[in-house]
Design a protein around this motif. Structure first.
Motif, PDB file in Angstrom:
ATOM      1  N   UNK A 137       0.818  -1.217   0.000  1.00 39.86           N
ATOM      2  CA  UNK A 137       0.000   0.000   0.000  1.00 39.86           C
ATOM      3  C   UNK A 137       0.853   1.269   0.000  1.00 39.86           C
ATOM      4  N   UNK A 138       1.878   1.275  -0.843  1.00 38.83           N
ATOM      5  CA  UNK A 138       2.713   2.468  -1.022  1.00 38.83           C
ATOM      6  C   UNK A 138       2.368   3.123  -2.351  1.00 38.83           C
ATOM      7  N   UNK A 139       2.286   4.437  -2.369  1.00 37.29           N
ATOM      8  CA  UNK A 139       1.973   5.191  -3.581  1.00 37.29           C
ATOM      9  C   UNK A 139       3.134   6.101  -3.945  1.00 37.29           C
ATOM     10  N   UNK A 140       3.555   6.037  -5.194  1.00 40.60           N
ATOM     11  CA  UNK A 140       4.588   6.929  -5.723  1.00 40.60           C
ATOM     12  C   UNK A 140       3.953   7.843  -6.756  1.00 40.60           C
ATOM     13  N   UNK A 141       3.939   9.135  -6.467  1.00 38.48           N
ATOM     14  CA  UNK A 141       3.352  10.101  -7.385  1.00 38.48           C
ATOM     15  C   UNK A 141       4.176  10.195  -8.659  1.00 38.48           C
ATOM     16  N   UNK A 142       3.589  10.763  -9.689  1.00 39.67           N
ATOM     17  CA  UNK A 142       4.282  10.934 -10.962  1.00 39.67           C
ATOM     18  C   UNK A 142       5.588  11.698 -10.754  1.00 39.67           C
ATOM     19  N   UNK A 143       6.641  11.213 -11.403  1.00 42.73           N
ATOM     20  CA  UNK A 143       7.935  11.865 -11.316  1.00 42.73           C
ATOM     21  C   UNK A 143       8.753  11.502 -10.097  1.00 42.73           C
ATOM     22  N   UNK A 144       8.321  10.531  -9.315  1.00 41.67           N
ATOM     23  CA  UNK A 144       9.061  10.159  -8.101  1.00 41.67           C
ATOM     24  C   UNK A 144      10.392   9.491  -8.451  1.00 41.67           C
ATOM     25  N   UNK A 145      11.337   9.617  -7.527  1.00 42.65           N
ATOM     26  CA  UNK A 145      12.641   8.987  -7.656  1.00 42.65           C
ATOM     27  C   UNK A 145      12.954   8.265  -6.348  1.00 42.65           C
ATOM     28  N   UNK A 146      13.048   6.947  -6.413  1.00 40.69           N
ATOM     29  CA  UNK A 146      13.399   6.148  -5.251  1.00 40.69           C
ATOM     30  C   UNK A 146      14.841   5.697  -5.432  1.00 40.69           C
ATOM     31  N   UNK A 147      15.701   6.081  -4.527  1.00 36.55           N
ATOM     32  CA  UNK A 147      17.112   5.766  -4.651  1.00 36.55           C
ATOM     33  C   UNK A 147      17.406   4.290  -4.451  1.00 36.55           C
ATOM     34  N   UNK A 148      18.593   3.890  -4.868  1.00 36.80           N
ATOM     35  CA  UNK A 148      19.005   2.502  -4.710  1.00 36.80           C
ATOM     36  C   UNK A 148      19.033   2.119  -3.234  1.00 36.80           C
ATOM     37  N   UNK A 149      18.525   0.926  -2.935  1.00 34.23           N
ATOM     38  CA  UNK A 149      18.538   0.350  -1.585  1.00 34.23           C
ATOM     39  C   UNK A 149      17.836   1.251  -0.561  1.00 34.23           C
ATOM     40  N   UNK A 150      16.766   1.908  -1.004  1.00 32.69           N
ATOM     41  CA  UNK A 150      15.921   2.693  -0.096  1.00 32.69           C
ATOM     42  C   UNK A 150      14.608   1.950   0.144  1.00 32.69           C
ATOM     43  N   UNK A 151      14.105   2.044   1.372  1.00 34.52           N
ATOM     44  CA  UNK A 151      12.829   1.442   1.738  1.00 34.52           C
ATOM     45  C   UNK A 151      11.792   2.552   1.883  1.00 34.52           C
ATOM     46  N   UNK A 152      10.724   2.473   1.079  1.00 34.80           N
ATOM     47  CA  UNK A 152       9.662   3.478   1.107  1.00 34.80           C
ATOM     48  C   UNK A 152       8.368   2.833   1.592  1.00 34.80           C
ATOM     49  N   UNK A 153       7.543   3.670   2.222  1.00 33.59           N
ATOM     50  CA  UNK A 153       6.278   3.167   2.765  1.00 33.59           C
ATOM     51  C   UNK A 153       5.267   4.297   2.767  1.00 33.59           C
ATOM     52  N   UNK A 154       3.992   3.923   2.687  1.00 39.04           N
ATOM     53  CA  UNK A 154       2.903   4.878   2.894  1.00 39.04           C
ATOM     54  C   UNK A 154       2.342   5.471   1.626  1.00 39.04           C
ATOM     55  N   UNK A 155       1.234   6.151   1.812  1.00 41.53           N
ATOM     56  CA  UNK A 155       0.601   6.921   0.753  1.00 41.53           C
ATOM     57  C   UNK A 155       0.339   8.321   1.285  1.00 41.53           C
ATOM     58  N   UNK A 156       1.065   9.333   0.738  1.00 37.29           N
ATOM     59  CA  UNK A 156       2.082   9.232  -0.304  1.00 37.29           C
ATOM     60  C   UNK A 156       3.355   8.564   0.227  1.00 37.29           C
ATOM     61  N   UNK A 157       4.103   7.941  -0.685  1.00 34.92           N
ATOM     62  CA  UNK A 157       5.293   7.214  -0.289  1.00 34.92           C
ATOM     63  C   UNK A 157       6.390   8.118   0.242  1.00 34.92           C
ATOM     64  N   UNK A 158       7.064   7.646   1.281  1.00 35.76           N
ATOM     65  CA  UNK A 158       8.189   8.389   1.867  1.00 35.76           C
ATOM     66  C   UNK A 158       9.318   7.411   2.178  1.00 35.76           C
ATOM     67  N   UNK A 159      10.527   7.930   2.143  1.00 24.64           N
ATOM     68  CA  UNK A 159      11.670   7.105   2.506  1.00 24.64           C
ATOM     69  C   UNK A 159      11.647   6.869   4.010  1.00 24.64           C
ATOM     70  N   UNK A 160      11.696   5.595   4.393  1.00 21.82           N
ATOM     71  CA  UNK A 160      11.617   5.221   5.795  1.00 21.82           C
ATOM     72  C   UNK A 160      12.983   4.831   6.332  1.00 21.82           C
ATOM     73  N   UNK A 161      13.714   4.066   5.541  1.00 22.21           N
ATOM     74  CA  UNK A 161      14.997   3.562   6.005  1.00 22.21           C
ATOM     75  C   UNK A 161      15.798   3.083   4.803  1.00 22.21           C
ATOM     76  N   UNK A 162      16.966   2.553   5.090  1.00 19.90           N
ATOM     77  CA  UNK A 162      17.801   1.954   4.054  1.00 19.90           C
ATOM     78  C   UNK A 162      17.583   0.447   4.037  1.00 19.90           C
ATOM     79  N   UNK A 163      17.772  -0.147   2.881  1.00 17.54           N
ATOM     80  CA  UNK A 163      17.667  -1.596   2.716  1.00 17.54           C
ATOM     81  C   UNK A 163      19.051  -2.206   2.899  1.00 17.54           C
ATOM     82  N   UNK A 164      19.118  -3.245   3.698  1.00 17.17           N
ATOM     83  CA  UNK A 164      20.383  -3.933   3.928  1.00 17.17           C
ATOM     84  C   UNK A 164      20.436  -5.181   3.054  1.00 17.17           C
TER      85      UNK A 164
END
Length: 649
Positions: A137-164
């Motif tokens: 249940x994560x939403x990424x709006x148009x034009x979003x950029x999720x960096x490498x090894x980033x963990x996103x959550x929520x609507x609207x999506x936000x960076x929560x932590x790093x992925x190990x």
């Protein structure tokens, strides 16, 4: 499948990103290409390498080892997916949407080793980096950029932590090439064979139809076609019973027991699990009318699920039957995802899902594997349990990420005879009524199909000198029968329900029984055979007006997800994009609460967005992906909102 791929490629070889006039030539080509894509039934291929192959043939760039679950894409050929990516179920790849008077199309790029959870929404011109993860249940709006090894959550999506990456499991061992070839052959054979097997229960059903049409005709003294529903209704009941017994036999023969733990997708266990899921999915095309009836829980118990007394079920368990335990007097609404396996790097992890008593799970909620919902708790629509703390008895959680609601509207003073403790006569009434209402869509297909075949198809086939001569008659009959069935559903709506009005009625009330039957008939008949094909065309608003929806001119309507028709008003030039829905009722506390929804002029609703009842969305307002407008809210004109729950963007 081949016809859909060829048709899509001929109409629109590759979609070009950009902005195009609504109702223009390019819009029509895009719409027609999407219709051809729908013919491929990618959803049935989920969990197999055939899904990736089909996507490549449609123009998408798909890497090796990609796991694909069900999704809807605006422009599938503008999707690029790297190696070893997991795409969770019910994903909305919203890279084509209508805003105002334009069709906006863009690309979606997903890097290798990325993980996309269940029921996510991804807008156009979005880039998801290598190894990134999107929670359910994560939403990424148009034009979003999720960096490498980033963990996103929520609507609207936000960076929560790093992925190990060190926490990832080692890739599952890959079968040898001959084994992979054999598995692909098995998948293809099952995809071809299972729909045919689903037709087997037709034979005993039509024995009844053939056995009794003559005696009935002699009894009443008229052509049996005038009283065909009298024969077709018990025929439909036998057909549905046969289908239930058949899919139940497949379940126990193929996979007698689900095993908690982690399994390789390509293992024998994985193949058996997929086969049972496919059988359930295919058979539900005939059995979907059982949803929300007392017979659904009976069937699921036969399939191995532990369902408590008086629990209401309206969702597909997708082959996870004995991994699900639901308490007494619970309510599981439409399209809920219960314990969908966590798939990563060739492994799937299955854990049981359990609930206490009197739990409510709202539409499109996502309950992850291993979750426990305690007694009296409520999980709202398009919501999920918290991942960091356990839910408490009586607790209400809503949204993504889930917030704790300290209070909510309750109906504890409702007539208990119509909610949790119905008397025997209401139980008998419902059992009899739902026996007929659940079989009514199948009865109508049998009735109209038989009449069409005997009056038009069989005579035309005898006269035709070639298949080319017969084809126009066949096409005309298919279109005419679809229109006739939809018209019959329309007549039933006005005769059975009349005009829908706001109000509160108990689950076991006569009104609630009738409206649930009407919803089943609408989706299973009119929606399935005609209205879904009209999505995104000017014709769908014309039809929905006949059902009672108030729709202005120039409306782009790419959703049929409307039930209490007369309670919905959509202003001029509004855009309701794919997978958005206008939900005019809720069922908490087993009270069906119905209210009005007002969508203003020029509004735009993004994918997976839900507008609840008693709401007013102002003129030219825009709702982003996976946005929930809660009941009683008013969205100001010319503003943008996003999130679950909705907040100014």
């Amino acid at each position: 499948m081949l016809a859909g791929i060829i048709g899509k490629r001929l109409v629109l070889w590759r979609t070009t990103p950009g902005r195009y006039p609504l109702w223009g030539v390019y819009f029509f080509r895009w719409w027609l290409a999407r219709q051809f894509t729908a013919m491929i039934h990618l959803g049935l291929m989920q969990g197999t390498p055939l899904a990736s192959i089909a996507m490549r043939l449609l123009g998408a760039k798909v890497g090796k080892g990609v796991f694909v679950s069900g999704f809807e894409a605006g422009a599938i050929d503008l999707v690029e997916i790297g190696d070893d990516v997991t795409l969770g179920g019910k994903l909305s790849l919203a890279n084509a949407e209508v805003v105002g008077n334009e069709l906006v199309i863009g690309t979606i790029t997903i890097g290798k080793d990325a993980y996309i959870g269940t029921s996510c929404a991804i807008g156009h011109d979005t880039v998801i980096g290598e190894g990134a993860e999107l929670a359910d249940l994560t939403a990424l709006a148009a034009g979003s950029r999720v960096g490498a090894f980033e963990h996103w959550d929520g609507s609207p999506g936000r960076r929560i932590s790093a992925v190990d990456p060190a926490a990832w499991p080692q890739p599952a061992p890959k079968p040898s090439v001959p084994v992979r070839v054999l598995q692909s052959v098995f998948f293809g054979a099952m995809l071809a064979l299972m729909p045919a097997l689903a037709l087997l229960p037709i034979f005993p059903a039509f024995v009844i139809l053939d056995r009794f049409d003559g005696p009935l005709q002699q009894l009443v003294g008229i052509d049996y076609r005038w009283v065909l529903p009298v024969i077709a209704w018990p025929t439909a009941m036998v057909l549905m019973l046969g289908t239930v017994l058949f899919v139940t036999a497949i379940r126990w023969l193929v996979q007698p027991r689900s095993i908690e733990g982690t399994h390789a997708i390509a293992s024998g266990y994985g193949l058996r699990k997929w086969t049972v899921g496919l059988a359930s999915e295919v058979m539900l095309q005939s059995l979907s009318s059982l949803f929300s009836t007392i017979y659904m829980r009976l069937w699921y118990r036969m399939m191995g699920a532990k369902i408590g007394k008086d629990t209401e079920i309206a969702t597909n368990f997708a082959g996870r039957y004995d991994m699900i335990e639901i308490g007494d007097r619970c309510f599981v609404a439409d399209e809920v995802v219960l314990g969908d396996e966590d798939v990563r790097r060739g492994w799937m992890t299955a854990r049981p899902v359990r609930t206490g008593d009197q739990v409510f799970i709202g539409n499109d909620a996502v309950v992850p594997p291993g979750a426990f919902l305690p007694s009296g708790s409520l999980l709202g629509i398009k919501s999920k349990p918290p991942s960091d703390v356990a839910m408490q008895p009586g607790e209400t959680r809503f949204g993504s990420p889930p917030i704790l609601l300290p209070s909510r509207q309750r109906f504890d003073d409702a007539d208990i005879a119509k909610t949790f403790r119905p008397p025997l006569w209401r139980r008998i009434l419902r059992a009899v009524f739902e026996l007929f209402s659940a079989s009514m869509p199948t009865m109508m297909f049998i009735t109209f199909g038989t009449i069409t075949a005997e009056l038009f198809l069989f005579p035309a086939l005898e006269r035709a000198q070639s298949w080319a001569e017969f084809a126009p008659v066949f096409i005309a009959c298919a279109i005419g029968t679809s229109i006739a069935l939809a018209t019959a559903v329309l007549l039933v709506k006005w005769l059975l329900m009349g005009v829908y009005r706001p109000g509160n009625r108990g689950l076991w009330s006569w009104w609630a029984l009738r409206t649930e039957a009407m919803t089943t008939l609408y989706w299973g008949t009119a929606g399935a055979i005609l209205l879904n094909a009209l999505r995104g065309t000017p014709m769908l608003p014309w039809v929905m007006r006949l059902f009672g929806v108030k729709i202005g001119q120039g409306v782009y309507l790419d959703s049929t997800d409307i039930t209490e028709f007369d309670c919905v008003s959509i202003g001029d030039y509004a855009a309701i994009n794919a997978t958005a829905n206008l939900q005019t009722h809720l069922f908490e506390d087993r009270v069906m609460k119905v209210g009005r929804i007002e969508i203003g002029k020029g509004c735009a609703l993004g994918g997976l967005t839900t507008v609840l009842y008693d709401t007013d969305v102002g003129d030219h307002a825009r709702l982003g992906l996976l946005t929930i407008v809660m009941k009683g809210e008013a969205i100001p004109a010319r503003t943008e909102w996003a999130g679950a729950p909705a907040a100014p963007a």
